[in-house]
Design an enzyme around this catalytic site. Sequence first.
Site, PDB file in Angstrom:
ATOM      1  N   ASP A 210       0.849  -1.198   0.000  1.00 27.16           N
ATOM      2  CA  ASP A 210       0.000   0.000   0.000  1.00 27.16           C
ATOM      3  C   ASP A 210       0.886   1.250   0.000  1.00 27.16           C
ATOM      4  O   ASP A 210       0.750   2.133   0.854  1.00 27.16           O
ATOM      5  CB  ASP A 210      -0.911  -0.024   1.241  1.00 27.16           C
ATOM      6  CG  ASP A 210      -1.984   1.061   1.208  1.00 27.16           C
ATOM      7  OD1 ASP A 210      -2.236   1.622   0.123  1.00 27.16           O
ATOM      8  OD2 ASP A 210      -2.567   1.349   2.268  1.00 27.16           O
ATOM      9  N   LEU A 211       1.785   1.296  -0.973  1.00 26.88           N
ATOM     10  CA  LEU A 211       2.728   2.416  -0.999  1.00 26.88           C
ATOM     11  C   LEU A 211       2.039   3.682  -1.506  1.00 26.88           C
ATOM     12  O   LEU A 211       1.560   3.733  -2.639  1.00 26.88           O
ATOM     13  CB  LEU A 211       3.924   2.087  -1.909  1.00 26.88           C
ATOM     14  CG  LEU A 211       4.976   1.151  -1.332  1.00 26.88           C
ATOM     15  CD1 LEU A 211       6.029   0.820  -2.393  1.00 26.88           C
ATOM     16  CD2 LEU A 211       5.646   1.746  -0.090  1.00 26.88           C
TER      17      LEU A 211
END
Length: 199
Positions: free
Chosen positions: A108-109
């Site tokens: 979930d960058l």
Amino acid sequence: MEIIMHEQALGWLLGGGRHPRALEGRRPAPRAPAPLGCRGRISAPVVYFVDYVTNCIYLEDIVDSVTVRDHIASVQQCGNDASSLLPLAEKLGELLARMHDEDLIHGDLTTCNILLRPPMEKLDLVLIDFGLSFVSGLPEDKGVDLYVLEKAFLSTHPDTETVFETLLKTYAATSKKSGPVVKKLDEVRLRGRKRSMVG
Ligand SMILES: Nc1ncnc2c1ncn2[C@@H]1O[C@H](COP(=O)(O)OP(=O)(O)O)[C@@H](O)[C@H]1O
Ligand SMILES: [Mg+2]
């Protein structure tokens, strides 16, 4: 300061625990868990305590930190051009290369999930929000990780194409395994473009 992500802590984080901002007011345990062996040197909040009953993880509060998102927004608001963000882009590229070389996929960058620890000019980055992370050595998983960040980055921060290019260039130069990852990133981009043409 570089914080070591312990194998044990990583296991807990990968176990789906949530960050409750639970450090406000009290510190449940004075020390991080004993190391069982290091997965690598990735800057992340120290894990103080895991409560299996309530499914809470008690993490170090990075005091007075700002998200990379807010930092970039304030640099842009001050009228600075994108070139002033290149040192940050290089640091980000190095951090992600180190993380991926340890076969850790964040999942979930976004620029909200990376903090800057004060003082800001040191560009001391700390990764947070590992709820979707997993361990994988597959270039595909790493490529998708970078693609997620690219999408988030360019849609959140206008006129930062050169900044993201610098990030990728540094990633490619730093990571020992970047060749197939960058190739996969290109493939994933192409798939994304085809999907958006169809949809
Ligand atoms: N360890 C931490 N120290 C300081 N601030 C944090 C920390 N963890 C999260 N935050 C702040 O809280 C926000 C949300 O936390 P995050 O873990 O990303 O949860 P989620 O995105 O699932 O809501 C972050 O963007 C950051 O501003
Ligand atoms: Mg988050």
